[in-house]
Design a protein around this motif. Structure first.
Motif, PDB file in Angstrom:
ATOM      1  N   THR A 182      88.633  38.239  -2.661  1.00  0.00           N
ATOM      2  CA  THR A 182      89.609  38.093  -1.594  1.00  0.00           C
ATOM      3  C   THR A 182      91.019  38.108  -2.169  1.00  0.00           C
ATOM      4  O   THR A 182      91.247  37.623  -3.280  1.00  0.00           O
ATOM      5  N   PRO A 183      91.988  38.636  -1.417  1.00  0.00           N
ATOM      6  CA  PRO A 183      93.383  38.559  -1.878  1.00  0.00           C
ATOM      7  C   PRO A 183      93.876  37.123  -2.008  1.00  0.00           C
ATOM      8  O   PRO A 183      94.623  36.793  -2.915  1.00  0.00           O
ATOM      9  N   CYS A 184      93.450  36.257  -1.084  1.00  0.00           N
ATOM     10  CA  CYS A 184      93.854  34.849  -1.114  1.00  0.00           C
ATOM     11  C   CYS A 184      92.621  33.979  -1.321  1.00  0.00           C
ATOM     12  O   CYS A 184      91.644  34.110  -0.580  1.00  0.00           O
ATOM     13  N   PRO A 185      92.621  33.093  -2.310  1.00  0.00           N
ATOM     14  CA  PRO A 185      91.479  32.200  -2.504  1.00  0.00           C
ATOM     15  C   PRO A 185      91.217  31.367  -1.246  1.00  0.00           C
ATOM     16  O   PRO A 185      92.148  30.931  -0.578  1.00  0.00           O
ATOM     17  N   GLN A 186      89.959  31.131  -0.963  1.00  0.00           N
ATOM     18  CA  GLN A 186      89.616  30.443   0.276  1.00  0.00           C
ATOM     19  C   GLN A 186      90.224  29.054   0.345  1.00  0.00           C
ATOM     20  O   GLN A 186      90.692  28.626   1.408  1.00  0.00           O
ATOM     21  N   ASP A 187      90.227  28.307  -0.764  1.00  0.00           N
ATOM     22  CA  ASP A 187      90.751  26.949  -0.691  1.00  0.00           C
ATOM     23  C   ASP A 187      92.241  26.941  -0.366  1.00  0.00           C
ATOM     24  O   ASP A 187      92.723  26.071   0.364  1.00  0.00           O
ATOM     25  N   ILE A 188      92.976  27.939  -0.879  1.00  0.00           N
ATOM     26  CA  ILE A 188      94.410  28.005  -0.593  1.00  0.00           C
ATOM     27  C   ILE A 188      94.646  28.462   0.835  1.00  0.00           C
ATOM     28  O   ILE A 188      95.514  27.932   1.539  1.00  0.00           O
ATOM     29  N   GLN A 189      93.878  29.459   1.301  1.00  0.00           N
ATOM     30  CA  GLN A 189      94.027  29.884   2.695  1.00  0.00           C
ATOM     31  C   GLN A 189      93.721  28.734   3.649  1.00  0.00           C
ATOM     32  O   GLN A 189      94.431  28.512   4.637  1.00  0.00           O
ATOM     33  N   ASP A 190      92.679  27.981   3.352  1.00  0.00           N
ATOM     34  CA  ASP A 190      92.351  26.822   4.184  1.00  0.00           C
ATOM     35  C   ASP A 190      93.505  25.821   4.204  1.00  0.00           C
ATOM     36  O   ASP A 190      93.834  25.242   5.253  1.00  0.00           O
ATOM     37  N   ALA A 191      94.116  25.580   3.044  1.00  0.00           N
ATOM     38  CA  ALA A 191      95.224  24.626   2.959  1.00  0.00           C
ATOM     39  C   ALA A 191      96.434  25.121   3.737  1.00  0.00           C
ATOM     40  O   ALA A 191      97.125  24.339   4.398  1.00  0.00           O
ATOM     41  N   VAL A 192      96.712  26.418   3.654  1.00  0.00           N
ATOM     42  CA  VAL A 192      97.823  26.991   4.412  1.00  0.00           C
ATOM     43  C   VAL A 192      97.580  26.803   5.909  1.00  0.00           C
ATOM     44  O   VAL A 192      98.488  26.405   6.660  1.00  0.00           O
ATOM     45  N   LEU A 193      96.360  27.088   6.354  1.00  0.00           N
ATOM     46  CA  LEU A 193      96.036  26.902   7.771  1.00  0.00           C
ATOM     47  C   LEU A 193      96.168  25.438   8.178  1.00  0.00           C
ATOM     48  O   LEU A 193      96.622  25.127   9.288  1.00  0.00           O
ATOM     49  N   HIS A 194      95.774  24.547   7.285  1.00  0.00           N
ATOM     50  CA  HIS A 194      95.942  23.113   7.549  1.00  0.00           C
ATOM     51  C   HIS A 194      97.423  22.785   7.756  1.00  0.00           C
ATOM     52  O   HIS A 194      97.777  22.062   8.703  1.00  0.00           O
ATOM     53  N   ALA A 195      98.286  23.319   6.903  1.00  0.00           N
ATOM     54  CA  ALA A 195      99.725  23.065   7.017  1.00  0.00           C
ATOM     55  C   ALA A 195     100.281  23.659   8.309  1.00  0.00           C
ATOM     56  O   ALA A 195     101.076  23.013   9.011  1.00  0.00           O
ATOM     57  N   LEU A 196      99.883  24.883   8.624  1.00  0.00           N
ATOM     58  CA  LEU A 196     100.349  25.506   9.865  1.00  0.00           C
ATOM     59  C   LEU A 196      99.894  24.696  11.069  1.00  0.00           C
ATOM     60  O   LEU A 196     100.644  24.530  12.041  1.00  0.00           O
ATOM     61  N   GLY A 197      98.665  24.205  11.006  1.00  0.00           N
ATOM     62  CA  GLY A 197      98.155  23.381  12.094  1.00  0.00           C
ATOM     63  C   GLY A 197      98.921  22.084  12.273  1.00  0.00           C
ATOM     64  O   GLY A 197      98.954  21.516  13.364  1.00  0.00           O
ATOM     65  N   LYS A 198      99.548  21.613  11.195  1.00  0.00           N
ATOM     66  CA  LYS A 198     100.371  20.404  11.247  1.00  0.00           C
ATOM     67  C   LYS A 198     101.793  20.691  11.731  1.00  0.00           C
ATOM     68  O   LYS A 198     102.622  19.784  11.839  1.00  0.00           O
TER      69      LYS A 198
END
Length: 425
Positions: A182-198
């Motif tokens: 993947t271009p973006c590691p899953q753990d980092i993408q998940d963290a980014v989505l967590h931040a956006l959700g906040k």
């Protein structure tokens, strides 16, 4: 831009910054602050002091600086740096800069964002913000402990959970199709989505690797992240600024004066790191003037008022264009409802997160054996992203979101069919 260490990074480490010069000269008498060898020209271009006088100084905004730590006790940052977190393993609260070099990467970035006028006349763009320092194990930092493997994702989550409205990451690591699924590691993408959700905005450097093929860089490539390139005082893209189809904007990044962790010391250097910090500070200015607006509205302001350079519209050198916080602040509310391709790219994944977080109805559970969307990973595989973001000629990375939209629609249709079958039985 500073690299993150790791199996894929240490062998391909490139110079993070260019054209270094120690500063010892006093500030000039000109309107722009900073030393004569590297004046902070954007203060004049954006009429920054007038913005401050009108109330756009970053007040009420917290900017997380995920970096080597921030030296909180230098005079120019004193009282502006909150207790943060340390994912290096050194046991600090982020308020110590662990960069081995004199440059002091984390402190330098924080000084561009928030420094009061001090040595060499250097000033931060948003001096009333609060800095939330989050230290991570970048290349060339002092390590006294053992960091977690997923330190970057933990740092993003920590920043979002501790109230950062803007998360600034002047760092990155290259990704290669031959090595990474993947271009973006899953753990980092998940963290980014967590931040956006906040309700936070996530900003990251595009990379300084134009002369080596501009490899894809994470976290800048991750969906929902504003990736930033660098321009000079003439608004021309710099020779080192990585070219990407997912590039969001460009900002000042050539011969930028910054403070170090040693009082009375500064450097003039170049990099997309600096452009990232200044973009984060610009967003803070905009948000402090429009405090009732959402993260999406603030980013829409920035994107709608850029100075378009190069080919019309989005391009690989400038993204959508060069930031202009003064124009973004002055723009009417109509710009806040305009297109926002950066956040729209992450919208399907955020929808999936919400679907997972919402307990399904008893009928939906009974009608299908799998857990809610359990077979779909948030860290999307290349096939789900559509045309490969790794290949320069393969089309827009954001266009892959169409594949995700279709996937979500297909899953929802399948769920509806199953639910209908269960009811009729």
């Amino acid at each position: 831009m500073r690299r993150r260490p790791g199996a894929a990074l240490t062998a391909v480490l490139t110079a993070a910054l260019t054209a270094a010069a120690v500063l010892t000269l006093p500030a000039p008498a000109a309107a722009a602050p900073g030393p004569s060898v590297a004046p902070q020209w954007w203060f004049d271009s954006w009429d920054v002091h007038s913005l401050w006088a009108a109330g756009a100084d970053g007040r009420g905004i917290t900017v997380a600086v995920i970096d080597s730590g921030v030296q909180a006790d230098i005079p120019e940052l004193r009282g502006k740096v909150l207790p943060g977190a340390d994912f290096i393993g050194n046991g600090s609260d982020g308020r110590t800069d662990y960069d081995r070099s004199e440059f002091s990467h984390g402190t330098a970035m924080a000084s561009l964002i928030a420094a009061s006028r001090g040595f060499a006349g250097i000033e931060g763009l948003a001096p009333a913000v609060k800095i939330l320092p989050v230290a991570v194990p970048l290349v060339n930092v002092i390590r006294r402990g053992e960091p977690p493997e997923d330190s970057t994702s933990k740092a993003i989550r920590s920043a979002a959970d501790h109230g950062a409205q803007i998360i600034s990451m002047s760092l990155g690591g290259p990704r290669f199709e031959a090595r990474h699924s993947t271009p973006c590691p899953q753990d980092i993408q998940d963290a980014v989505l967590h931040a956006l959700g906040k309700g936070a905005l996530v900003v990251a450097a595009s990379g300084n690797s134009a002369d080596s093929g501009s490899p894809v860089e994470e976290p800048g490539v991750c969906l929902g992240v504003l990736s930033v390139g660098a321009v000079n005082a003439q608004l021309a893209v710099t020779d080192f600024s990585s070219r990407h189809r997912y590039l969001g904007v460009t900002a000042p990044g050539r011969d930028i004066a910054t403070l170090t962790r040693e009082p009375g010391s500064a450097f003039a250097e170049s990099g997309t790191s600096h452009a990232t910090a200044l973009t984060s500070a610009a967003l803070a200015l905009i948000w402090s003037k429009h405090p009732r607006e959402s993260a999406r509205q603030i980013l829409s302001r920035l994107l709608a008022t850029v100075t378009d350079r190069g080919p019309k519209g989005r391009d690989t050198q400038y993204g959508f264009g060069v930031i202009n916080p003064a124009a973004a602040i002055a723009a009417g509310p109509a710009v806040t409802t305009g297109p926002n391709p950066v956040l729209d790219a992450a919208a399907p994944l955020l929808a999936l997160r919400r679907a997972r977080a919402t307990p399904p109805s008893p009928v939906a559970v009974a009608s299908r054996p799998d857990a809610a969307l359990g077979e779909y990973r948030i860290g999307a595989r290349p096939a789900e992203l559509g045309p490969s973001v790794y290949l320069p000629a393969a089309g827009s990375a954001v266009s892959g979101v169409l594949s995700l939209v279709l996937l979500i629609a297909a899953v929802r249709r399948r769920r509806r069919r199953r639910a209908t079958a269960a009811l009729s039985a």
